[in-house]
Write an enzyme that holds these catalytic residues in place. Structure first.
Site, PDB file in Angstrom:
ATOM      1  N   LYS A  13     -23.176  66.276  20.429  1.00 21.91           N
ATOM      2  CA  LYS A  13     -23.200  66.581  21.868  1.00 21.91           C
ATOM      3  C   LYS A  13     -24.354  65.874  22.578  1.00 21.91           C
ATOM      4  O   LYS A  13     -24.161  65.235  23.602  1.00 21.91           O
ATOM      5  CB  LYS A  13     -23.391  68.099  22.123  1.00 21.91           C
ATOM      6  CG  LYS A  13     -22.334  68.988  21.538  1.00 21.91           C
ATOM      7  CD  LYS A  13     -22.616  70.453  21.864  1.00 21.91           C
ATOM      8  CE  LYS A  13     -23.896  71.009  21.269  1.00 21.91           C
ATOM      9  NZ  LYS A  13     -23.935  71.038  19.808  1.00 21.91           N
ATOM     10  N   ARG A  87     -23.004  78.684  25.913  1.00 19.94           N
ATOM     11  CA  ARG A  87     -22.733  78.957  24.500  1.00 19.94           C
ATOM     12  C   ARG A  87     -22.188  80.356  24.265  1.00 19.94           C
ATOM     13  O   ARG A  87     -21.940  80.720  23.117  1.00 19.94           O
ATOM     14  CB  ARG A  87     -24.035  78.817  23.703  1.00 19.94           C
ATOM     15  CG  ARG A  87     -24.262  77.428  23.131  1.00 19.94           C
ATOM     16  CD  ARG A  87     -25.648  77.400  22.504  1.00 19.94           C
ATOM     17  NE  ARG A  87     -25.717  76.613  21.330  1.00 19.94           N
ATOM     18  CZ  ARG A  87     -26.426  75.475  21.233  1.00 19.94           C
ATOM     19  NH1 ARG A  87     -27.082  75.016  22.268  1.00 19.94           N
ATOM     20  NH2 ARG A  87     -26.468  74.824  20.115  1.00 19.94           N
ATOM     21  N   ARG A 126     -30.385  64.801  10.502  1.00 13.03           N
ATOM     22  CA  ARG A 126     -30.981  64.560  11.828  1.00 13.03           C
ATOM     23  C   ARG A 126     -32.499  64.620  11.703  1.00 13.03           C
ATOM     24  O   ARG A 126     -33.064  65.469  11.021  1.00 13.03           O
ATOM     25  CB  ARG A 126     -30.505  65.630  12.825  1.00 13.03           C
ATOM     26  CG  ARG A 126     -31.242  65.539  14.161  1.00 13.03           C
ATOM     27  CD  ARG A 126     -30.509  66.270  15.271  1.00 13.03           C
ATOM     28  NE  ARG A 126     -30.406  67.707  15.046  1.00 13.03           N
ATOM     29  CZ  ARG A 126     -29.686  68.523  15.828  1.00 13.03           C
ATOM     30  NH1 ARG A 126     -28.998  68.030  16.847  1.00 13.03           N
ATOM     31  NH2 ARG A 126     -29.624  69.817  15.564  1.00 13.03           N
ATOM     32  N   ARG A 155     -36.244  69.252  12.417  1.00 12.49           N
ATOM     33  CA  ARG A 155     -36.346  70.546  13.108  1.00 12.49           C
ATOM     34  C   ARG A 155     -36.241  71.666  12.084  1.00 12.49           C
ATOM     35  O   ARG A 155     -35.443  71.583  11.160  1.00 12.49           O
ATOM     36  CB  ARG A 155     -35.197  70.675  14.130  1.00 12.49           C
ATOM     37  CG  ARG A 155     -35.445  69.899  15.388  1.00 12.49           C
ATOM     38  CD  ARG A 155     -34.231  69.801  16.283  1.00 12.49           C
ATOM     39  NE  ARG A 155     -33.423  71.009  16.390  1.00 12.49           N
ATOM     40  CZ  ARG A 155     -32.352  71.108  17.183  1.00 12.49           C
ATOM     41  NH1 ARG A 155     -31.972  70.087  17.922  1.00 12.49           N
ATOM     42  NH2 ARG A 155     -31.656  72.221  17.234  1.00 12.49           N
ATOM     43  N   ARG A 166     -26.176  78.874  11.585  1.00 10.76           N
ATOM     44  CA  ARG A 166     -25.916  78.383  12.937  1.00 10.76           C
ATOM     45  C   ARG A 166     -24.434  78.074  13.148  1.00 10.76           C
ATOM     46  O   ARG A 166     -23.905  78.277  14.231  1.00 10.76           O
ATOM     47  CB  ARG A 166     -26.782  77.142  13.217  1.00 10.76           C
ATOM     48  CG  ARG A 166     -28.260  77.534  13.306  1.00 10.76           C
ATOM     49  CD  ARG A 166     -29.151  76.332  13.343  1.00 10.76           C
ATOM     50  NE  ARG A 166     -28.989  75.577  14.559  1.00 10.76           N
ATOM     51  CZ  ARG A 166     -29.225  74.286  14.665  1.00 10.76           C
ATOM     52  NH1 ARG A 166     -29.608  73.587  13.620  1.00 10.76           N
ATOM     53  NH2 ARG A 166     -29.079  73.682  15.812  1.00 10.76           N
TER      54      ARG A 166
HETATM   55  P1  ADP Z   1     -27.971  71.718  18.526  1.00  9.06           P
HETATM   56  O1  ADP Z   1     -28.279  70.377  19.155  1.00  9.06           O
HETATM   57  O2  ADP Z   1     -28.209  71.693  17.067  1.00  9.06           O
HETATM   58  O3  ADP Z   1     -26.620  72.224  18.923  1.00  9.06           O
HETATM   59  P2  ADP Z   1     -29.740  72.801  20.477  1.00  9.06           P
HETATM   60  O4  ADP Z   1     -30.880  71.863  20.462  1.00  9.06           O
HETATM   61  O5  ADP Z   1     -28.747  72.674  21.576  1.00  9.06           O
HETATM   62  O6  ADP Z   1     -29.036  72.748  19.068  1.00  9.06           O
HETATM   63  O7  ADP Z   1     -30.271  74.308  20.470  1.00  9.06           O
HETATM   64  C1  ADP Z   1     -31.230  74.728  19.527  1.00  9.06           C
HETATM   65  C2  ADP Z   1     -31.393  76.230  19.631  1.00  9.06           C
HETATM   66  O8  ADP Z   1     -31.810  76.596  20.959  1.00  9.06           O
HETATM   67  C3  ADP Z   1     -30.141  77.047  19.389  1.00  9.06           C
HETATM   68  O9  ADP Z   1     -29.895  77.279  18.014  1.00  9.06           O
HETATM   69  C4  ADP Z   1     -30.488  78.349  20.129  1.00  9.06           C
HETATM   70  O10 ADP Z   1     -31.414  79.147  19.406  1.00  9.06           O
HETATM   71  C5  ADP Z   1     -31.213  77.822  21.357  1.00  9.06           C
HETATM   72  N1  ADP Z   1     -30.259  77.548  22.462  1.00  9.06           N
HETATM   73  C6  ADP Z   1     -29.974  76.333  23.028  1.00  9.06           C
HETATM   74  N2  ADP Z   1     -29.081  76.458  23.999  1.00  9.06           N
HETATM   75  C7  ADP Z   1     -28.770  77.783  24.066  1.00  9.06           C
HETATM   76  C8  ADP Z   1     -27.876  78.555  24.863  1.00  9.06           C
HETATM   77  N3  ADP Z   1     -27.118  77.999  25.797  1.00  9.06           N
HETATM   78  N4  ADP Z   1     -27.823  79.890  24.630  1.00  9.06           N
HETATM   79  C9  ADP Z   1     -28.589  80.479  23.704  1.00  9.06           C
HETATM   80  N5  ADP Z   1     -29.438  79.814  22.913  1.00  9.06           N
HETATM   81  C10 ADP Z   1     -29.534  78.485  23.086  1.00  9.06           C
HETATM   82  P1  ADP Z   2     -25.800  67.991  18.698  1.00  6.36           P
HETATM   83  O1  ADP Z   2     -26.477  67.767  20.025  1.00  6.36           O
HETATM   84  O2  ADP Z   2     -24.343  68.349  18.848  1.00  6.36           O
HETATM   85  O3  ADP Z   2     -26.515  68.960  17.836  1.00  6.36           O
HETATM   86  P2  ADP Z   2     -26.727  65.299  17.993  1.00  6.36           P
HETATM   87  O4  ADP Z   2     -26.296  64.429  19.121  1.00  6.36           O
HETATM   88  O5  ADP Z   2     -28.144  65.704  17.929  1.00  6.36           O
HETATM   89  O6  ADP Z   2     -25.770  66.610  17.921  1.00  6.36           O
HETATM   90  O7  ADP Z   2     -26.296  64.587  16.633  1.00  6.36           O
HETATM   91  C1  ADP Z   2     -26.597  65.158  15.368  1.00  6.36           C
HETATM   92  C2  ADP Z   2     -27.031  64.062  14.414  1.00  6.36           C
HETATM   93  O8  ADP Z   2     -25.926  63.198  14.135  1.00  6.36           O
HETATM   94  C3  ADP Z   2     -28.146  63.166  14.957  1.00  6.36           C
HETATM   95  O9  ADP Z   2     -28.946  62.802  13.854  1.00  6.36           O
HETATM   96  C4  ADP Z   2     -27.399  61.952  15.520  1.00  6.36           C
HETATM   97  O10 ADP Z   2     -28.202  60.775  15.452  1.00  6.36           O
HETATM   98  C5  ADP Z   2     -26.210  61.856  14.567  1.00  6.36           C
HETATM   99  N1  ADP Z   2     -24.974  61.383  15.213  1.00  6.36           N
HETATM  100  C6  ADP Z   2     -24.520  61.675  16.452  1.00  6.36           C
HETATM  101  N2  ADP Z   2     -23.324  61.081  16.687  1.00  6.36           N
HETATM  102  C7  ADP Z   2     -23.028  60.402  15.549  1.00  6.36           C
HETATM  103  C8  ADP Z   2     -21.903  59.585  15.143  1.00  6.36           C
HETATM  104  N3  ADP Z   2     -20.846  59.363  15.947  1.00  6.36           N
HETATM  105  N4  ADP Z   2     -21.943  59.063  13.911  1.00  6.36           N
HETATM  106  C9  ADP Z   2     -22.973  59.295  13.086  1.00  6.36           C
HETATM  107  N5  ADP Z   2     -24.058  60.052  13.391  1.00  6.36           N
HETATM  108  C10 ADP Z   2     -24.076  60.601  14.611  1.00  6.36           C
END
Ligand code: ADP
Ligand code: ADP
Length: 217
Positions: A13, A87, A126, A155, A166
């Protein structure tokens, strides 16, 4: 264009939202990034959020909605990408009402889809830059060799013991948000397998075919 990105942690995302925002001139708001910055800065909200994030839980809706409102209000009601928000159903309902009062409804909820093993791989490999927040992936986007390795961190919530938790939280709390947008006719499922540019092209194609954005003349 007003877009939200859905999909479990690690699906891509943040990567796709950042690209779309950059190439289409939209603001990009990631609640995860805002929450991590608040934790790092030790603000009262950050202190309250810390334990939830560390344990792989969602931060309570009342905190997150304040953050989202501030972020959207400070930026642009008309041209935004939200990543990691909403979310929960409570957040989705709150966002709908908030945008209705500004006569700025969402155009699409983009739901990225990949098999679970791919998500787990993306999440566990990541890495992030401690100060810039730039995302890397050990295989697909390795940190450049000129960056001080001590600045590249994993992280805490990306450690294997938290990943399963998660993904479970996603299934329980966020999956219903997909149905919420489906019922409103704006859910757009996009295949998230393949390299970053392939996925991005699918998003662009979807936007064109849904007439969310007209082809540039
Ligand atoms: P990821 O990229 O792995 O999906 P995020 O960076 O978006 O994770 O979020 C990391 C953490 O921040 C989540 O696991 C949650 O604890 C908190 N968080 C982020 N966005 C939200 C939301 N919209 N509602 C509740 N918690 C959130
Ligand atoms: P989210 O915001 O949904 O948690 P991220 O954008 O942070 O996801 O992506 C999660 C991990 O996967 C990061 O290390 C990113 O560099 C990698 N990644 C994202 N898109 C791709 C893809 N299409 N192919 C391979 N790796 C990817």
């Amino acid at each position: 264009m007003r877009i939200v990105f859905l999909g479990p942690p690690g699906i891509g995302k943040g990567t796709q939202a950042a690209l779309l925002a950059k190439r289409r001139g939209l603001t990009h708001t990631s609640t995860g990034t805002i929450i991590r910055a608040a934790i790092e800065a030790g603000t009262p909200l950050g202190e309250e959020a810390r334990k939830y994030v560390q344990d792989g839980h969602l931060v309570p809706d009342r905190l997150v909605c304040v953050l989202a409102e501030t972020a959207i209000a400070e930026r642009d009601y008309d041209q935004f990408v939200l990543d990691g928000y909403p979310r929960t159903i409570v957040q989705a309902e709150w966002l709908t009402e908030f945008l209705e009062t500004h006569e700025a409804p969402l155009d699409a909820a983009i739901n990225l889809e990949v098999p679970t093993d791919v998500v787990v791989d993306r999440l566990s490999k990541r890495r992030v830059h401690r100060t810039t927040g730039e995302n890397y992936h050990l295989d697909f986007k390795p940190p450049p060799p000129d960056i001080d390795p001590s600045l590249i961190i994993q992280r805490t919530d990306d450690r294997p013991e938290y990943i399963r938790k998660r993904l479970e939280v996603y299934r329980k709390e966020t999956r219903p948000v997909e149905e919420y947008y489906e019922a409103r006719g704006i859910l757009r499922n996009v295949e998230g397998v393949g390299d970053v540019e392939d996925v991005y092209s699918r998003i662009e194609d979807m936007l064109l075919s849904s007439a969310i954005e007209k082809k540039p003349s």
